[in-house]
Structures are given as structure tokens and as C-alpha cells.
Scaffold this motif. Structure first.
Motif, short mmCIF file in Angstrom:
data_model
loop_
_atom_site.label_atom_id
_atom_site.label_comp_id
_atom_site.label_asym_id
_atom_site.label_seq_id
_atom_site.Cartn_x
_atom_site.Cartn_y
_atom_site.Cartn_z
N ASP A 257 -6.38 -5.36 3.50
CA ASP A 257 -7.23 -5.60 2.34
C ASP A 257 -6.52 -6.38 1.25
O ASP A 257 -7.16 -7.00 0.40
CB ASP A 257 -7.73 -4.27 1.76
CG ASP A 257 -8.72 -3.57 2.66
OD1 ASP A 257 -9.41 -4.27 3.42
OD2 ASP A 257 -8.79 -2.33 2.62
N LEU A 258 -5.20 -6.34 1.26
CA LEU A 258 -4.41 -6.97 0.20
C LEU A 258 -3.91 -8.37 0.57
O LEU A 258 -3.07 -8.93 -0.14
CB LEU A 258 -3.23 -6.08 -0.16
CG LEU A 258 -3.61 -4.73 -0.79
CD1 LEU A 258 -2.42 -3.80 -0.83
CD2 LEU A 258 -4.18 -4.92 -2.19
N ALA B 55 -10.67 2.60 -3.53
CA ALA B 55 -9.55 2.74 -2.59
C ALA B 55 -8.24 2.33 -3.25
O ALA B 55 -7.19 2.95 -3.04
CB ALA B 55 -9.80 1.90 -1.34
N ALA B 56 -8.28 1.28 -4.07
CA ALA B 56 -7.07 0.82 -4.76
C ALA B 56 -6.55 1.89 -5.71
O ALA B 56 -5.34 2.18 -5.76
CB ALA B 56 -7.35 -0.48 -5.51
N PRO C 182 -7.01 -6.35 -4.01
CA PRO C 182 -7.65 -6.35 -2.69
C PRO C 182 -8.77 -7.37 -2.65
O PRO C 182 -9.31 -7.78 -3.68
CB PRO C 182 -8.19 -4.92 -2.56
CG PRO C 182 -8.41 -4.49 -3.97
CD PRO C 182 -7.35 -5.16 -4.79
N ALA D 144 0.82 -1.20 0.00
CA ALA D 144 0.00 0.00 0.00
C ALA D 144 0.86 1.25 0.00
O ALA D 144 2.06 1.21 0.27
CB ALA D 144 -0.93 0.01 1.23
N THR E 244 -5.63 1.73 -0.12
CA THR E 244 -5.88 0.35 0.29
C THR E 244 -4.96 -0.02 1.45
O THR E 244 -3.77 0.26 1.42
CB THR E 244 -5.64 -0.60 -0.88
OG1 THR E 244 -6.42 -0.18 -2.00
CG2 THR E 244 -6.03 -2.03 -0.52
N LEU F 222 -13.79 -1.01 -2.68
CA LEU F 222 -12.46 -1.60 -2.73
C LEU F 222 -11.66 -1.11 -3.94
O LEU F 222 -10.48 -0.78 -3.83
CB LEU F 222 -12.57 -3.13 -2.76
CG LEU F 222 -11.52 -3.91 -1.98
CD1 LEU F 222 -11.52 -3.52 -0.52
CD2 LEU F 222 -11.77 -5.40 -2.12
#
Length: 457
Positions: A367-368, A357-358, A334, A44, A363, A354
């Protein structure tokens, strides 16, 4: 007093980060918790706040460098009471007195900040930016002269607030020519680029410092570089390592099917017209994602992982559905945790949140991680089909092709229908060809006859 701020442990077992850029410069007066730098981990993009208010004394790491956890990043001149000094988790260095330092002001009133992070914060009015010293100005002049002599382009001149604005709006400052004094990029310059009124490429700035092309090669423009080199860092570095590990560890196989998705598109239009679905951004990806969670219940081998150390195949009783997202930083994947429990509107919201956010670079590392199966929508690029490489630790990845209107057999006649190709790559250690085919035909069957699956919504 000089304080040295180091790269903190960002969690998830990460031992280093790449310094994307500084949001402050030497001589800047900064506030407590003001963002001073952006670092990119393998997972991130993270903004680093300062645990002190003070004046930036020195930037110890150049932008683009890879920094290990605990390494010094910058030093700040601070005025911290002795009672608070011991509680601050930074490294002390000997006091220094700068030649142009102003007379010390009376101690301002202070209020508490977040527990466990930084000292007390001044409750008085915002501190004024200190004038940069003659030494600082001279140092930067030397850097620019050196750049001119070496034929290197001079980096953009920009103040930290404008740099942050450009980052928030997704503007590449290297593609903007400043209209301020001495080429300073102003807030208006950034806003003009966003509005589309004006965008001056950096090529003009580079051409001014690049030596002219040799007379023997007049066909090559002076401003055209012969090649471009980009350091392999951050997400790109992690993605490359993961793909190589996956390709040479898991035996890949793939299969595909083309399906008439006209009924699914009709259902999608029905949902969009339904007031109960208002506020939810439903797309073909949403319906495919729902179909995948349903099909995995019938084909659990594709929702599994290979445990090499234990010599076991682990089938997951949950679906952490990954959505591959192409971002300016590279490919991010994610995951939506427990996606099989979500109803269609909730799944649509989760996918939308999601992916946004990426693309925005917000992110989180959590989440990843933890994904069990991935969907990649290559159809948005106009591609019909492909054979994607597995995400390490997962048994399958489904590629969605573009939807095309073309002649198709329908009710014993030829009609124009909307068709789409689905492709699945799978780990042949975990999944047999028949199991992959059953999974793919189950997904295709749901998309061809969505009304037959009552649990779809």
C-alpha cells in the motif's frame, strides 16, 4: 532443544527493521504463531509470530535496536519430534537443561498448521505459564538496581496480554502507573486510561529515580528533563531520507489558488442525505480526490515520473492516488490503486479504509509503494496553505487548506461564502508552470461548479 528465531525477510527489498518491543519475556510459555515481537520497517509495523510453541529462553536484541534480516532475535526451548525438526526454518543450538525445568509431560496429540510455516501445533489444552526461575527474577532485580543507581527510569511492569491490549487500544504504557503488585500494570489500568477515568503519567515514576535538582537552580522542577532524545528509526528515518532526496533532486515549484467551495459543500450535504450513499463516509477530501482524478485526465504531465537512468519522462495511464496520513509512527503515504476507475462511494470507502489502516499501523508495504500523485489535507490542522515537498518519484502533490467562511464576491455582491485554498508543488523538470496552473484551475473549477461535471459521481 533450543531454537533460535531470526528476523525474516519482510519483502519489498527491506534489509533491516527496528525492534519496537517484545510482547513476551524470558520464562514465558508461548504458543505456536503467538506474536512475540513488533518490528517497524521503513514501510509498516509488523507483528512477528513464533514458529514454535515452547518457553522463551533468551531475548537477544534490546527494544529499539535496528536488526538486519537474518539476525537472531530470541531463543526458545522447544520439544520438537525428530521427524519435524528438519522441516523447520530456524537455527539449531545445543540442548540446555534449565535448573527449574518441570518433568517432561507425555507427548500431546498434534495437528497440522499452515504449510511452510512452523512445526505441528499441540491440539491439547493451552499450556500453563511456567513459573519464572529464581535466576530470571534475580537478573531483573539487578537491572532495576542498576537503573536506580544510574538515575534511569524503570520501565513499566506489564504482562504480554496486557501489553497487547494496550497496543490495540493505542495506550502508551509509559504514561500509565500500575496498581498491581510491585507496580504491575493491569488490564484495568489500561481500560481506565481509555475510558478517561484515570491516567497517571510516567513523570511520577521518573521522579522517584531521578536525583534532585541542584540547589543553585531551584526554578527547574526536579521532574523536568533538560532535553529529550529520540532515536531516528523506522518511518521517521525513511521519511527524512526521502524528503532530503526529493528536495535536492527534483527542482520544486509551487502555485496556489483560493476557490469558493460553497457549491461543493452543498453537494456533499445532498449526498449525505441520499439513501444510496448510506454507509459511505463522504468528506470534502473525497470530492477533492475525485476532482483530482478528473483533472489529471486533462493534465497528464502531473501524473508522471522522471526516469533518470533511461533519460525519459514516463506518463502513467492510471492514477495511484496517495493520501498523506499523520500517524503516531510518523507520516505515511499509502496509495489507492487505479483511483480513476472508482465511483464516488467506492473512492470514499477506499480513503477511509486506507487512512484507518495507516493510523492503526496495519498498512502493508504494497500500500505504501507505487503512488503517482499525492493529496495532503493540511486543512484538518487549521492551516490555510503550504508548500509540501514532493514524494520521491512523483511529479506533484496537492495541499488542501482549511475551509473558512468569509466575505467573498458572489453574483456581483459581497456575501459570506465557504472558501478554501489549494496549493500544488510540482517537479519543474516534468511540469511547466502553465501546466501546473491549468491542473490547479481545473480542480478549483470542479469544486466551484461540481454540478457541471457529470462524471463526478
Amino acid at each position: 532443544m533450543i531454537k533460535t528465531i531470526t528476523l525474516p525477510d519482510l519483502g519489498e527489498g527491506l534489509t533491516e527493521s527496528d525492534l519496537v518491543g517484545w510482547t513476551v519475556a524470558v520464562g514465558d510459555t508461548i504458543e505456536l504463531n503467538q506474536v512475540v515481537a513488533e518490528v517497524e520497517t521503513a514501510k509498516a509495523l509488523v507483528q512477528l509470530p513464533s514458529p514454535y510453541a515452547g518457553v522463551v529462553a533468551e531475548l537477544l536484541v534490546p527494544a529499539g535496536a535496528t536488526v538486519p534480516v537474518g539476525a537472531p532475535l530470541l531463543t526458545i526451548t522447544v520439544d520438537v519430534p525428530a521427524a519435524v525438526d528438519d522441516a523447520v526454518p530456524v537455527v539449531d543450538e545445543p540442548d540446555v537443561v534449565e535448573p527449574d525445568a518441570a518433568e517432561p509431560a507425555a507427548a500431546p496429540e498434534r495437528t497440522a498448521v499452515l504449510v511452510g510455516y512452523g512445526p505441528l501445533v499441540e491440539a491439547s489444552s493451552r499450556p500453563r505459564r511456567r513459573a519464572r526461575s529464581a535466576a530470571w527474577t534475580a537478573a531483573h532485580a539487578v537491572e532495576e538496581v542498576a537503573a536506580l543507581v544510574a538515575g534511569r527510569p524503570i520501565g513499566p511492569r506489564v504482562l504480554p496480554p496486557v501489553r497487547k491490549l494496550a497496543h490495540d487500544l493505542g495506550v502508551d504504557l509509559n504514561r500509565v502507573a500500575g496498581t498491581g503488585k510491585d507496580g504491575l500494570i493491569t488490564r484495568e489500568d489500561v481500560l481506565h486510561v481509555v475510558s478517561g477515568d484515570r491516567s497517571t503519567p510516567v513523570v511520577a515514576r521518573e521522579a522517584a529515580v531521578r536525583p534532585p535538582a541542584p540547589a543553585s537552580r531551584p526554578s527547574v522542577p526536579a521532574s523536568a528533563p533538560r532535553e529529550r532524545r529520540t532515536p531516528v528509526t523506522g518511518v521517521r528515518k525513511q521519511t527524512a531520507a526521502a524528503m532530503v532526496a526529493s528536495a535536492f533532486t527534483a527542482p520544486h515549484a509551487s502555485t496556489s489558488v483560493t476557490v469558493d467551495v460553497t457549491p461543493t459543500l452543498e453537494l456533499l450535504e445532498h449526498f449525505r442525505a441520499d439513501r444510496a450513499m448510506a454507509g459511505h463516509r463522504l468528506t470534502i477530501l473525497t470530492l477533492v480526490a475525485k476532482a483530482v482524478t478528473i483533472a489529471l485526465g486533462r493534465n497528464p504531465s502531473l501524473n508522471a515520473r522522471w526516469d533518470e537512468a533511461a533519460g525519459e519522462i514516463v506518463e502513467h495511464a492510471y492514477v495511484n492516488l496517495c493520501i498523506a496520513a499523520a500517524t503516531p509512527r510518523g507520516l505515511l503515504v499509502p496509495s489507492i490503486k487505479d483511483a480513476e476507475r472508482l465511483r464516488l462511494p467506492e473512492l470514499a470507502d477506499a480513503i477511509d479504509s486506507l487512512t484507518e489502516a495507516a493510523r492503526a499501523g496495519t498498512t502493508t508495504p504494497a500500500d505504501l509503494t507505487g503512488g503517482t500523485i499525492t493529496i495532503t489535507n493540511i486543512g484538518v490542522f487549521g492551516v490555510d496553505t503550504g508548500t509540501p515537498i514532493l514524494v520521491p518519484g512523483q511529479a506533484a502533490i496537492l495541499a488542501i487548506g482549511t475551509i473558512r467562511r468569509q466575505p467573498w464576491e458572489f453574483q456581483d455582491e459581497i456575501a459570506l461564502r465557504h472558501v478554501m485554498t489549494l496549493s500544488v508543488s510540482f517537479d519543474h523538470r516534468l511540469v511547466d508552470g502553465a501546466e501546473a496552473a491549468h491542473f490547479l484551475t481545473d480542480v478549483a473549477g470542479i469544486l466551484a461548479r461540481p454540478g457541471s461535471v457529470l462524471s463526478l459521481v
